[in-house]
Structure formats: C-alpha cells, structure tokens
Design a protein around this motif. Sequence first.
Motif, PDB file in Angstrom:
ATOM      1  N   PRO A  31      43.886 -30.378  26.298  1.00  0.00           N
ATOM      2  CA  PRO A  31      44.904 -30.801  26.918  1.00  0.00           C
ATOM      3  C   PRO A  31      45.624 -31.810  26.126  1.00  0.00           C
ATOM      4  N   ILE A  32      47.144 -31.741  26.609  1.00  0.00           N
ATOM      5  CA  ILE A  32      48.101 -32.507  25.723  1.00  0.00           C
ATOM      6  C   ILE A  32      47.660 -33.810  25.823  1.00  0.00           C
ATOM      7  N   LYS A  33      47.781 -34.494  24.620  1.00  0.00           N
ATOM      8  CA  LYS A  33      47.715 -35.859  24.710  1.00  0.00           C
ATOM      9  C   LYS A  33      48.783 -36.722  25.404  1.00  0.00           C
ATOM     10  N   ALA A  49      62.133 -29.523  26.282  1.00  0.00           N
ATOM     11  CA  ALA A  49      61.004 -29.493  26.245  1.00  0.00           C
ATOM     12  C   ALA A  49      60.401 -30.364  25.077  1.00  0.00           C
ATOM     13  N   ARG A  50      59.267 -30.892  25.139  1.00  0.00           N
ATOM     14  CA  ARG A  50      58.491 -31.482  23.768  1.00  0.00           C
ATOM     15  C   ARG A  50      58.048 -29.972  23.098  1.00  0.00           C
ATOM     16  N   LEU A  51      57.884 -30.557  21.797  1.00  0.00           N
ATOM     17  CA  LEU A  51      57.524 -29.307  20.961  1.00  0.00           C
ATOM     18  C   LEU A  51      55.934 -29.073  21.178  1.00  0.00           C
ATOM     19  N   ASN A  52      55.247 -30.199  21.516  1.00  0.00           N
ATOM     20  CA  ASN A  52      53.592 -29.994  21.907  1.00  0.00           C
ATOM     21  C   ASN A  52      53.277 -29.116  23.123  1.00  0.00           C
ATOM     22  N   GLY A  53      54.477 -29.163  23.859  1.00  0.00           N
ATOM     23  CA  GLY A  53      54.388 -28.531  25.138  1.00  0.00           C
ATOM     24  C   GLY A  53      54.834 -26.773  24.912  1.00  0.00           C
ATOM     25  N   LEU A  54      55.214 -26.518  23.596  1.00  0.00           N
ATOM     26  CA  LEU A  54      55.652 -25.145  23.492  1.00  0.00           C
ATOM     27  C   LEU A  54      54.679 -24.519  22.285  1.00  0.00           C
ATOM     28  N   ALA A  55      53.949 -25.261  21.772  1.00  0.00           N
ATOM     29  CA  ALA A  55      53.078 -24.796  20.429  1.00  0.00           C
ATOM     30  C   ALA A  55      51.714 -25.519  20.425  1.00  0.00           C
ATOM     31  N   SER A  56      50.908 -25.017  19.767  1.00  0.00           N
ATOM     32  CA  SER A  56      49.932 -25.816  18.937  1.00  0.00           C
ATOM     33  C   SER A  56      49.846 -25.928  17.586  1.00  0.00           C
ATOM     34  N   ASN A 115      53.276 -35.960  13.223  1.00  0.00           N
ATOM     35  CA  ASN A 115      52.824 -36.296  14.598  1.00  0.00           C
ATOM     36  C   ASN A 115      54.057 -36.682  15.375  1.00  0.00           C
ATOM     37  N   GLN A 116      55.107 -37.146  14.718  1.00  0.00           N
ATOM     38  CA  GLN A 116      56.307 -37.257  15.317  1.00  0.00           C
ATOM     39  C   GLN A 116      57.055 -35.979  15.646  1.00  0.00           C
ATOM     40  N   VAL A 117      56.849 -35.101  14.492  1.00  0.00           N
ATOM     41  CA  VAL A 117      57.584 -33.645  14.688  1.00  0.00           C
ATOM     42  C   VAL A 117      56.916 -33.029  16.272  1.00  0.00           C
ATOM     43  N   GLU A 118      55.665 -33.033  16.387  1.00  0.00           N
ATOM     44  CA  GLU A 118      55.165 -32.919  17.429  1.00  0.00           C
ATOM     45  C   GLU A 118      55.756 -33.073  18.625  1.00  0.00           C
ATOM     46  N   THR A 119      56.394 -34.159  18.991  1.00  0.00           N
ATOM     47  CA  THR A 119      56.612 -34.694  20.123  1.00  0.00           C
ATOM     48  C   THR A 119      58.324 -34.405  20.057  1.00  0.00           C
ATOM     49  N   MET A 120      58.886 -33.861  19.227  1.00  0.00           N
ATOM     50  CA  MET A 120      60.347 -33.937  19.017  1.00  0.00           C
ATOM     51  C   MET A 120      60.763 -33.155  20.336  1.00  0.00           C
ATOM     52  N   LEU A 121      62.038 -33.430  20.736  1.00  0.00           N
ATOM     53  CA  LEU A 121      62.596 -32.643  21.841  1.00  0.00           C
ATOM     54  C   LEU A 121      63.287 -31.258  21.284  1.00  0.00           C
TER      55      LEU A 121
END
Length: 528
Positions: free
Chosen positions: A319-321, A362-369, A495-501
């Motif tokens: 699951p996404i943090k 969308a957040r990047l972590n919602g589009l990729a692992s 870690n910040q890239v993962e949540t970028m818009l």
Amino acid sequence: MSMMSAKNLRNSILQMAVEGKLVEQRDEEGSATDLLASIREQRAQLVREKKAKPVKGGESVIWRDDAGHWFERRGKGEAVCIDEEIPFDIPDSWCWTRLESISNFGSCLNIEYESVSAGTWNLDLEDVEKDSGVILRKKYKRNDEQASTKHVFTEGMVLYSKLRPYLNKVVVADENGVCSSEILPIQFEGLEARCAQVFLMSPYFLAFANTHVSGTKMPRLRVADGKQCLMPIPSLAEQNRIVVKVDELMPHVDEYGKAQEQRERLDRELPVKLRKSILQAAVEGKLTEQSDDDEPASVLLAGIREQRAQLVREKKAKPIKGDESLIYRDDAGHWFERRGKSDPICIDEEIPFDIPDSWSWARLNGLASFAGGKTPATADSSNYEENGILWVTSKDMKRDHIDSTLITLSTKGAADLTLYPAGTILMVTRSGILRRMLPVAILDKEATINQDQKAICPFSSDLAAWLFTYFKANDARIRREFGKSGTTVESINFNQVETMLVAIPPLAEQEHIVSKVDAALEQLNALR
C-alpha cells in the motif's frame, strides 16, 4: 555561405597592410629604396667611427631589376636572384630588406633583477594579450622582489615574444622597463614602431615565425632565422598612413567580433531554449489541441488505482505510504487532495501550472513503483562478463533509450540485483552531472542498475513515454526543489521525487503529445 570570423577579418587587414594593399601609394611620398639607402649610409658611418660593428657576411642590399626580378648582394659578393624567396608582390615604391638590416633583432641588453630599481615596469608574457597587441596589466618591481635575469627596453621599442610565437604577442613600450628574457626588445630604423608591430603581427610574419622554431612543447623562434626574415618596407609617410588606417579599422573589427560572439552564443542557446519551451508547452497542454472525444485523464487514473488496489489485495504490491491520493478540481477551479478517508485539503499553492480541463494531477507514487540497484563486488572478476546482463551506470545515461551498457554482468554478479523490464524509466539521483542536468532514460531491454540510479516502474506501461517526457520537461525544477545540499556529490532526494505532482493528460492525448515532441526535437537536433 559562412561569415568571416573577427580573427580572420583582423588577419586580413594586417596582411593587406603588409602587402601594401591597405592604403594607396602616393608618388610624392617617395620610395623605400631611398629610405633604406639612407639607413645603410648612417650605419656605415657608425662603423667608420667604430661606434658599431660591421654586419656579419656583409651588408645586405636588395633591389628589383627592370625585368621585375629581385636580387640581393651581401658586401662585395656577387648579386644573387632571390625570386623564390619573395613571399608576395609589393608595390613598386616598396622594397624588401632583411629584418637584421633595419633592427637590432636578437641583440638585447641584460640586467640582473636585483639591480633593477624599485618601481620599474616589469613585463611578463602573461601581461600581454594574444593576437591583439594589448597590454593587459602592468606590474612594477617591489623592493624585496626576486626574479631571473631580464632584458632592458626603452620607450618606443617593439617588444616581441619569441616563446610560442603562435600566440602572436607583440606590443610597443610606452615607458622604460625590463621584461622576461623570452621577450625581445627591438629598436627599428626606418620602420615606425607601430608599423613594425603591425607587420610582426601579420599572418605573413606569424607563419614565418611558426616554421622557424626550436622545441616542441615550448617552441621558440630561432633568433638567427628571425634576423634573415624578409621585411617589406614602404616610405615613412605611407607607414604612418597604414598605422592610422589600421587604428581606424580595428575598433570596428572588435565590435564585429562582439556581435559575432553574441550571435554564436544565441545560436548555441537557441536550441536549448527551444527544447525547454517545447517540453514545457507539452506538459502544460499547450502543444496540442484537446479533443472532446478523448476519455478524461480522471478515468485513466481511476483504472490505475483499481489495478494497484488489486495488486495490494493479491499481496503483489505494498500500500502507498500515507494512503491513496485522489486529486480533483472543484466547481470553483480549486484543487483538492484526499488521502484515504481523511478530509480533502486545498493544494492550490502546490500546483506548479495550469492544465486543461480534461487533464488531472496525480502523485508520482500513485503512478509507479520505485527501486534501486547496487554494484557487485569489483574485486571478484567473476561478477562481470562480456555480452552479459546489462548493468546501467551514470555513464550509460547519455541516451534517451538504453539497449546496451558499457559494463555487463555475469549471472552470478546479477544474482542479488533486480532485473528491470523494458519500459522502466531510470533517473540518475547521485552524480556530479546533476550540477548541469538530470539524466533520464527508458530501458529498451531488460537491465540491472547500480546505486546511482533509481528505477521508476509505471503501473501502466502506457504511461512510460509520458512520464519520461514529463521528467525531461521538469529537469531544472527537480534538481532545484529536490536537490540535496551539503553533500560531497550532487544528489537528488528521491523520497521527495516520489510524491511530486505529475500532470496527466488523457491517454490518447499523451500519445499525440509524445509523438509531436519527438518530431519537434528531431527537427531541432537537425539544426545543430
């Protein structure tokens, strides 16, 4: 047709000056023959008075006969035709002479630096600008200063650098001083100092000097050869007019050079700026028109969320943090984000730019692992083999698409590494190159990676090309906002890239945009 460079234009002017083509000849100004005869007579008188030594090998006299052939006689010797030595034609009123016949070339007065008075101008090679005849700076001797033996010069002498003559360092002294022993102070007779400077800086003399050197790493003009160089001499009046004309033209050449440098800089910068503009327009939805027939991006994102939820249920993904992110725009045009079952929060201040109505954020972590890599033990050569498993390092990240690597691994070397499939996006997150750019690439073949890259694996393969384009467009922003400070090697806080818009267009529009970007960039590359 290419434009003449400022340097070539400068050289052309100097060559015209030395060939007698820069100013017209005037009968009333007389000829150089009389001028040189007067110099020889003055020198002969000094020899008779034992105030000067006779020229070794006899005085050189050069003249042109009625048939236009050039002859030279030394002392009482026989006249010899020197037509093959004459480098170019000169006007009838001009004459050729040897450099040693009109100057003290190579005869220098030496002085130990400790004997030089404090406050005396001390000229070094680095104080003279190459190709321009300009003195960049002046240094004066300090009381406690130590240095090697110097050459003495007086105001009005021409100072010529014999070391690395291709640098073309020639100036006229505007005060007395001393200089490096690599600089020859020259006193001319019958050739005005400024005119002599012009002639010594001409392509003619430069070519002569560069072909009469000794030494390879630090070439020096051989003084004995320099003395024998043929120098074209006009009348004194014409010399003065040549200097005036050169001084009149050179400021225009300098301005031309500045304009040319500016144009060349714009030529270099324009493709880069156009590339940035194309990519930015693409990710803002300004490169193509939106179609009402395209399914909105919100539908695409809903499908991706369902896919991921299914993977989580099957325990094939974590699951996404912080819970699933859902971003939407209300009727008033404000952007809100809801995570899981929490209340929505307005994120207008986080939105970097406006997007079309059919697009979504969308957040990047919602589009990729995401995952990383490492380096197998280099001390164990069995970890590596030719034509093995691809292993991507920063050195491979100079291409948009990767289908080969500089180093490949054996099955053993790759055993503890993840083998990423084609379509995976790679991003360099630790390298000195991040000072200038953010390398991003797509795998065309499955590969492993080292610790300096991050693998971005889209949940939908259809998103790969779009995400790649989006990262390229946001190169500067990612490095600026997510770059780590205070580290020895430039790095990105991933870690910040993962949540970028990330702005997401409808799938059909993504394909259209990517195709148009590729075509535009291909045309742009062809202009370089």
